[in-house]
Design a protein around this motif. Structure first.
Motif, short mmCIF file in Angstrom:
data_model
loop_
_atom_site.label_atom_id
_atom_site.label_comp_id
_atom_site.label_asym_id
_atom_site.label_seq_id
_atom_site.Cartn_x
_atom_site.Cartn_y
_atom_site.Cartn_z
N UNK A 206 0.84 -1.21 0.00
CA UNK A 206 0.00 0.00 0.00
C UNK A 206 0.86 1.25 0.00
N UNK A 207 1.92 1.25 0.78
CA UNK A 207 2.81 2.41 0.83
C UNK A 207 3.58 2.59 -0.47
N UNK A 208 4.02 1.48 -1.07
CA UNK A 208 4.79 1.56 -2.31
C UNK A 208 3.91 2.01 -3.47
N UNK A 209 2.67 1.55 -3.51
CA UNK A 209 1.74 2.00 -4.55
C UNK A 209 1.58 3.51 -4.49
N UNK A 210 1.43 4.05 -3.28
CA UNK A 210 1.28 5.49 -3.14
C UNK A 210 2.55 6.23 -3.53
N UNK A 211 3.71 5.65 -3.25
CA UNK A 211 4.97 6.28 -3.65
C UNK A 211 5.08 6.34 -5.17
N UNK A 212 4.69 5.25 -5.84
CA UNK A 212 4.74 5.22 -7.30
C UNK A 212 3.77 6.23 -7.90
N UNK A 213 2.57 6.30 -7.35
CA UNK A 213 1.57 7.25 -7.85
C UNK A 213 2.04 8.68 -7.63
N UNK A 214 2.63 8.94 -6.47
CA UNK A 214 3.11 10.29 -6.17
C UNK A 214 4.21 10.72 -7.13
N UNK A 215 5.16 9.81 -7.41
CA UNK A 215 6.24 10.13 -8.35
C UNK A 215 5.69 10.40 -9.75
N UNK A 216 4.77 9.55 -10.19
CA UNK A 216 4.18 9.73 -11.52
C UNK A 216 3.36 11.01 -11.57
N UNK A 217 2.67 11.29 -10.49
CA UNK A 217 1.84 12.50 -10.40
C UNK A 217 2.70 13.75 -10.57
N UNK A 218 3.78 13.84 -9.80
CA UNK A 218 4.65 15.02 -9.85
C UNK A 218 5.33 15.12 -11.21
N UNK A 219 5.80 13.98 -11.74
CA UNK A 219 6.47 13.99 -13.04
C UNK A 219 5.54 14.46 -14.15
N UNK A 220 4.29 14.00 -14.11
CA UNK A 220 3.33 14.37 -15.15
C UNK A 220 2.95 15.84 -15.06
N UNK A 221 2.70 16.33 -13.86
CA UNK A 221 2.24 17.69 -13.69
C UNK A 221 3.33 18.73 -13.91
N UNK A 222 4.60 18.36 -13.73
CA UNK A 222 5.69 19.34 -13.81
C UNK A 222 6.62 19.09 -14.98
N UNK A 223 6.27 18.20 -15.89
CA UNK A 223 7.17 17.85 -16.98
C UNK A 223 7.50 19.05 -17.86
N UNK A 224 6.48 19.82 -18.25
CA UNK A 224 6.71 20.97 -19.14
C UNK A 224 7.51 22.05 -18.41
N UNK A 225 7.16 22.34 -17.17
CA UNK A 225 7.90 23.36 -16.42
C UNK A 225 9.34 22.92 -16.18
N UNK A 226 9.55 21.62 -15.95
CA UNK A 226 10.91 21.11 -15.74
C UNK A 226 11.74 21.22 -17.01
N UNK A 227 11.12 20.96 -18.17
CA UNK A 227 11.83 21.12 -19.44
C UNK A 227 12.24 22.57 -19.66
N UNK A 228 11.36 23.51 -19.31
CA UNK A 228 11.68 24.94 -19.44
C UNK A 228 12.87 25.31 -18.57
N UNK A 229 12.88 24.84 -17.32
CA UNK A 229 13.99 25.12 -16.42
C UNK A 229 15.30 24.53 -16.96
N UNK A 230 15.24 23.33 -17.50
CA UNK A 230 16.45 22.68 -18.03
C UNK A 230 17.02 23.45 -19.21
N UNK A 231 16.15 23.88 -20.14
CA UNK A 231 16.62 24.63 -21.31
C UNK A 231 17.22 25.97 -20.89
N UNK A 232 16.54 26.68 -20.00
CA UNK A 232 17.05 27.97 -19.54
C UNK A 232 18.37 27.80 -18.79
N UNK A 233 18.50 26.73 -18.01
CA UNK A 233 19.74 26.49 -17.27
C UNK A 233 20.89 26.24 -18.23
N UNK A 234 20.64 25.47 -19.28
CA UNK A 234 21.69 25.20 -20.27
C UNK A 234 22.12 26.47 -20.98
#
Length: 348
Positions: A206-234
């Motif tokens: 039960x705890x591991x399922x929630x950890x997987x969902x949380x990681x996927x949740x954050x990755x999905x919701x912040x993917x575009x913003x994270x790409x913007x930060x990476x390009x600007x940093x480069x």
């Protein structure tokens, strides 16, 4: 039509009472076989409850937190001007999150994770197979007796037989072990329940399922913003390197121009100074945009808030012998009455 109506009117309350009396007398005439079947059903129900294994129930509740104020405000403004932009459907809203938690990807990743057992790491998949007696049944099959899932084996190297067993376990968990509900649709609170024959597996899974969902949740919701930060940093790092190189180049030209009467070397110095000014301006703008992008990434990073976690000892789920016996007795008695009535009517 009138004939049908008259025939219906002929059925009176006394007729119904007579039918009930006949049925009552018929049941009394068969009281012995009904009693035997009822007692037999009750004993069978008690035996069924007795042989059922004890299961442990782990419950975990969580809520999702999204910054949806800006999107809702935009939708409100657009509606005032007659535009219908529609709602933004999220994979982590409503019933979507219920299906996501029970998805094959989440369950697979959770089963392949390791937890400490007796001072060593073990996959949750192996714990489940051992607790459910599947490894014991595999040992009786020449084809499956050598199936195992070593901790150090890369899941990408699983053979066809291992993948088949893994899919079998995933299906059992989806249908029997893992339940996801939303107790109140008005509240964004979800409940994850894991039911298994291993207390360790129920809690850890039960705890591991929630950890997987949380990681996927954050990755999905912040993917575009994270790409913007990476390009600007480069780009910021690239401009900074060019700016530093221009500074060193100007210093080298100043050192080389030992005779101030000569004007030709000053052209190179002026060009380097121009490059430094342009690069400094570009670097300042990029640095400002980078900080804004990082702030936006932080603002858009969602949160899965765990409200209640499973705590040992877990709730023990076991069939009640008395309740199961009563249910079986009623069921067997009802089926017997149906059979006896069908036989009686068929004779008539």
């Amino acid at each position: 039509m009138s004939n049908d109506t008259s025939s219906l009117k002929e059925i009176t309350f006394s007729d119904v009472a007579e039918i009930i009396k006949r049925q009552y007398r018929f049941i009394l005439s068969k009281w012995l076989i009904i009693l035997v079947v009822g007692i037999g059903g009750a004993l069978l129900g008690i035996a069924y409850a007795w042989i059922q294994p004890i299961k442990y129930e782990a419950n975990l509740t969580f809520s999702t937190d999204e910054d949806a104020q800006s999107s809702s405000a935009l939708l409100g403004i657009a509606s005032q001007f007659g535009f219908n932009l529609g709602g933004k459907s999220s994979a982590f809203s409503g019933e979507n999150v219920l299906a996501l938690i029970k998805s094959q990807k989440i369950i697979t990743n959770s089963l392949l994770k390791t937890v400490p057992v007796n001072n060593k790491q073990e996959r949750l998949l192996n714990i489940y197979l051992d607790a459910n007696g599947m490894y014991k049944s595999f040992s009786k099959s020449p084809l499956l007796k050598n199936v195992s899932f070593p901790v150090k084996q890369d899941p990408s190297t699983f053979n066809r037989l291992q993948d088949s067993v893994l899919l079998l376990v995933i299906n059992k968990i989806q249908t029997e072990a893992l339940m996801v509900t939303q107790p109140d649709e008005k509240l964004g609170i979800y409940k994850v329940t894991c039911l298994s024959e291993s207390e360790l597996f129920s809690k850890a899974f039960a705890e591991e399922v929630m950890a997987q969902v949380s990681d996927l949740y954050i990755l999905t919701k912040t993917k575009r913003a994270q790409q913007t930060v990476t390009i600007l940093q480069q780009r910021t790092d690239s401009i900074q390197r060019a700016y530093n190189a221009a500074l060193y180049g100007r210093a080298a030209l100043n050192d080389a121009n030992l005779n101030p009467a000569l004007q030709l070397p000053t052209v190179g110095i002026q060009r380097k100074q121009t490059d430094i000014t342009v690069l400094a301006t570009a670097y300042g703008e990029l640095l400002k945009n980078l900080e804004l992008a990082k702030f936006n990434l932080l603002r858009e990073t969602p949160l899965i808030q765990i409200i209640d976690e499973p705590i040992l000892p877990l709730k023990v789920v076991k069939y009640s012998k008395l309740f199961t016996g009563i249910i079986f007795a009623i069921l067997f008695t009802f089926l017997l009455l149906v059979i006896l009535n069908v036989k009686r009517l068929s004779k008539k």
